[in-house]
Each structure stands twice: as structure tokens, then as C-alpha cells.
Design an enzyme around this catalytic site. Structure first.
Site, PDB file in Angstrom:
ATOM      1  N   HIS A 182     -15.879 -29.630  -6.703  1.00 32.55           N
ATOM      2  CA  HIS A 182     -16.883 -28.665  -6.291  1.00 32.55           C
ATOM      3  C   HIS A 182     -17.590 -28.052  -7.496  1.00 32.55           C
ATOM      4  CE1 HIS A 182     -18.861 -26.099  -3.382  1.00 32.55           C
ATOM      5  NE2 HIS A 182     -18.775 -25.136  -4.279  1.00 32.55           N
ATOM      6  N   SER A 238     -23.762 -25.633  -2.477  1.00 30.11           N
ATOM      7  CA  SER A 238     -22.675 -24.798  -1.993  1.00 30.11           C
ATOM      8  C   SER A 238     -23.193 -23.768  -0.993  1.00 30.11           C
ATOM      9  CB  SER A 238     -21.953 -24.153  -3.178  1.00 30.11           C
ATOM     10  OG  SER A 238     -20.733 -23.590  -2.789  1.00 30.11           O
ATOM     11  N   ASP A 257     -12.987 -31.696  -3.249  1.00 34.66           N
ATOM     12  CA  ASP A 257     -13.681 -30.458  -2.896  1.00 34.66           C
ATOM     13  C   ASP A 257     -13.251 -30.052  -1.492  1.00 34.66           C
ATOM     14  OD1 ASP A 257     -15.449 -28.386  -2.364  1.00 34.66           O
ATOM     15  OD2 ASP A 257     -17.257 -29.624  -2.464  1.00 34.66           O
TER      16      ASP A 257
END
Length: 406
Positions: A376, A188, A346
Site C-alpha cells: 500500500h 487510497s 495491501d
């Protein structure tokens, strides 16, 4: 009777709060609903505290995370775990036990929107511990500074400083790391930092040691288009909702939170923004960079007129150190072979897919690992209490790729 009725009402209220319509293909939807309900509760409580002036919303969230997740460095039968620093940046080191020999090395940056989490969290500790044991590798998990106290480029500089020390002769010798087998990785926001660091250090001719690989886990790579197909498709899919990502970007770039509606409307990247050139726009033109199965029937949202001067106020929006997707092809071509994990459900899916495409076009060897049932953050939920099925699969495949390519 009244107690039963009250219990039924409370149960119904809890079910109403937890239930969320999810795409049919997402992995283990009820687990994701429960996780989302927990996250939403914390986010709403932090918003209330922020509005009342009790504390910044991020501070409350991080206090909860620290209380629930952060653990002390604790060695086990296979791995020595210690807390140290890399160039002054706090780092947790995972070093396999056993006979002394040259080992592979990975520097890892945790996710959390540049504002949350820590490499000392249980989920990241377990991930890095497993990587160290399964790969017989030295893993260094970096705790870079966080927003709101630190804003761009502070997090980037922490990652860069730590990586330079990681690649130094002194550290290679100290930890017995093979300088020909080192990787930069992150998930991320950490994937963002890993990509930015890989670009910078791959172009640095003064370095004797270079990364052999970059492994990016559902990375966030641009903030100019909040209407990519994945942002449109997954805007209401947990755990990373579209407005959350805009908020994280503004916090990271040290910008006014009042700009959030402008970002969500793509007013900040309208055609009347002179700072955003045609060349910059081409680097995130998903109509040409994404495959048909990901574009689907979604349409680009490009405003002719927007909110003039946003990029001048927030220059980080077009700074490649913050948005690695905007890098020149020549820079991308110098970076090491790449692993890019993406998840169908996501909002950041297309950031990763476009980056993989741009890396390939620049001549870089890329492994794209896409999870049709993924969401995610799934990889860090591979362990208890969630034991995500797609999280376990993704973690296994990520470590397998490192084993085969490092």
C-alpha cells in the site's frame, strides 16, 4: 571498549526495532522495513501525545508531514505550478508550458486516510508534475478538508464541488482543457473520493462535460468487512496495518474510536444488523467476486450476533458516498472506463479487485493493474529517498494508461 559495546547494543536495538518479518514476495523488503520503522515511530509518538492530551494524534502527524514534505509551488522548465482554488477548495495546478492548444485534464485526490497528507507534499507534487509533463495535460491536485475537524461528508463534498468546477465551461476555457478528455483520479482515500465523485457526476444529467475515465490507485471502498482475504493475509504488512484502516474509517465517519474493536471483529456487520440488507451484503461478497488465486484458503467471518445498532450510530458505513463498492449496478454502469491499481501485499487489495469486478459486470471497460510485489502506498514512494522499484513501475504504467485512454 565501553563505547564500542554501547554502540553495538544501540545498533542491535535499532536493528531489532526495524526488522519485521515480511512476505517473501514483497518488493525490496529492507526499504519497506525502514519506511515502516519511520511510520511506526511517528504513529507511536502521536498516540502518546494523544493519550497525554497534548494534541490529537492526527495533528502531530500532519505537523511532521508538513515540516518534512510540504513544499511551495515552484514552476520548472516544462510545467507552471501555481496554488489556486476550485470552488473554494485549495488546489495546486500543474500546467504544461509551450504553445497554446487544447490539453487533457486530470483532477487528482491525494491519499492519507481522509485525515493526513496534502497535494502540496513533495511526493504528490512530483507525481502531478510528471503527469503534466509526460501527458502534456493540466493536472489539478485538490486539498480537501481533513479529519478530525472535517468528517464525512465534508471531504466528499469538497471533492464533489472541486470536480464540478473542474468540469465547468469556464475552467475548461481558462486552462485550455479539452472537455472530451478529462479524468478523475486518486490514491487510497483519494481513490475512494474519485470513485464516489465518478458515480455522482456520471448520473448527473445536467452536466455538459463528463469524465472520460476514472483512475483509482489502491482505493479504499468499503468498511463492512475487515476479514476479506487481503485483510486477513496482510493484517501485519506495512505500511497500512489492519487496525490503522479501522481507525481511519472511524475518524472519517465521525464515530467513536471505541468502536475500533467492533469493526476489527466484524461485529458491526453481523447478521443481526437490520440496516444491512441481503442486497448490500451481496455487493461485497468476496466469495463470489474474487478469483480463486485471491480467495486462497481464507474463510469469510460473518457473525450471527454482534453489536446491535452500530450502523444506526454510524450510518456512513452503508452510505455509497463513503463506500462506493455498495453502489447499485445501474449507477456503476454509467461511470466511465476505469483503471484500478491493486497491490498483493495491501489490506485494500480486495476492495479494488471487487470494485473492478462489479464495474465489469455493469458493462464498464476496466483495466486491472495488479502488482504481485506491491504494498500500500508504493506509487508515491517512487522518488527519493525510497526510490521504490514497484513504485516506479506502477507510476510508469499508471501514466501510460492515462496516455493511451485519455
Amino acid at each position: 571498549m565501553r563505547l564500542r559495546l554501547a554502540g553495538a547494543v544501540l545498533l542491535a536495538a535499532a536493528a531489532y526495532y526495524v526488522y519485521l518479518p515480511l512476505p517473501s514476495g514483497v518488493s525490496e523488503p529492507w526499504k519497506l522495513m525502514l519506511l515502516d520503522a519511520l511510520f511506526r515511530s511517528f504513529m507511536q509518538a502521536s498516540d502518546v501525545a494523544h493519550t497525554l492530551g497534548v494534541c490529537h494524534r492526527v495533528h502531530l502527524l500532519n505537523r511532521v508531514v508538513s515540516w518534512v514534505e510540504v513544499i511551495e509551488a515552484c514552476s520548472c522548465s516544462a510545467v507552471n505550478v501555481t496554488d489556486s482554488t476550485l470552488g473554494g477548495v485549495p488546489t495546486r495546478v500543474f500546467q504544461p508550458k509551450g504553445e497554446s492548444r487544447l490539453r487533457r485534464g486530470v483532477i487528482y485526490f491525494h491519499g492519507g486516510g481522509w485525515a493526513l497528507a496534502s497535494g502540496r507534499m513533495r511526493s504528490y507534487d512530483l507525481l502531478c508534475r510528471k503527469m503534466a509533463a509526460d501527458l502534456d495535460a493540466v493536472i489539478m491536485s485538490v486539498d480537501y478538508r481533513l479529519a478530525p475537524e472535517a468528517v464525512f461528508p465534508d471531504q466528499y463534498y469538497d471533492a464533489l464541488v472541486a470536480s464540478r468546477v473542474f468540469l465547468s465551461d469556464e475552467l475548461m476555457q481558462q486552462y485550455g482543457i479539452d472537455p472530451k478528455r478529462v479524468c478523475v483520479s486518486g490514491d487510497s482515500a483519494g481513490g475512494n473520493l474519485a470513485a464516489a465523485v465518478a458515480q455522482e457526476l456520471s448520473s448527473d444529467s445536467s452536466l455538459k462535460v463528463k469524465f472520460k475515465a476514472q483512475a483509482l490507485i489502491y482505493p479504499v471502498l468499503q468498511a463492512l468487512d475487515f476479514y476479506t482475504p487481503s485483510y486477513q493475509q496482510n493484517q501485519a504488512v506495512p505500511i497500512l496495518y489492519r487496525p490503522y484502516m479501522a481507525r481511519f474509517w472511524l475518524q472519517y465517519l465521525g464515530a467513536d474510536s471505541a468502536l475500533e474493536p467492533l469493526l476489527l471483529a466484524n461485529n458491526h456487520s453481523s447478521l443481526d444488523q437490520p440496516a444491512i440488507s441481503t442486497t448490500i451484503r451481496s455487493k461485497l461478497n468476496w466469495t463470489g467476486l474474487l478469483a480463486a488465486e485471491h480467495k486462497k484458503d481464507f474463510k469469510p467471518v460473518v457473525k450471527k450476533k454482534g453489536s446491535p445498532g452500530v450502523v444506526d450510530k454510524v450510518p456512513g458505513l452503508i452510505d455509497v458516498r463513503a463506500a462506493p463498492l455498495l453502489a447499485e449496478q445501474g449507477v456503476l454502469g454509467k461511470t466511465p472506463k476505469a483503471y484500478v491499481m491493486t497491490c498483493e501485499f495491501d489490506v485494500l487489495r480486495d476492495d479494488g479487485l471487487m470494485y473492478g469486478r462489479r464495474l465489469r459486470d455493469a458493462g464498464v471497460e476496466v483495466t486491472s493493474d495488479h502488482y504481485e510485489d506491491g504494498f500500500h502506498g508504493c506509487m508515491v514512494f517512487a522518488n527519493l529517498p525510497m526510490m521504490s522499484s514497484v513504485g516506479q513501475r506502477s507510476m510508469k504504467n499508471y501514466i501510460h494508461w492515462l496516455d493511451q485512454n485519455l
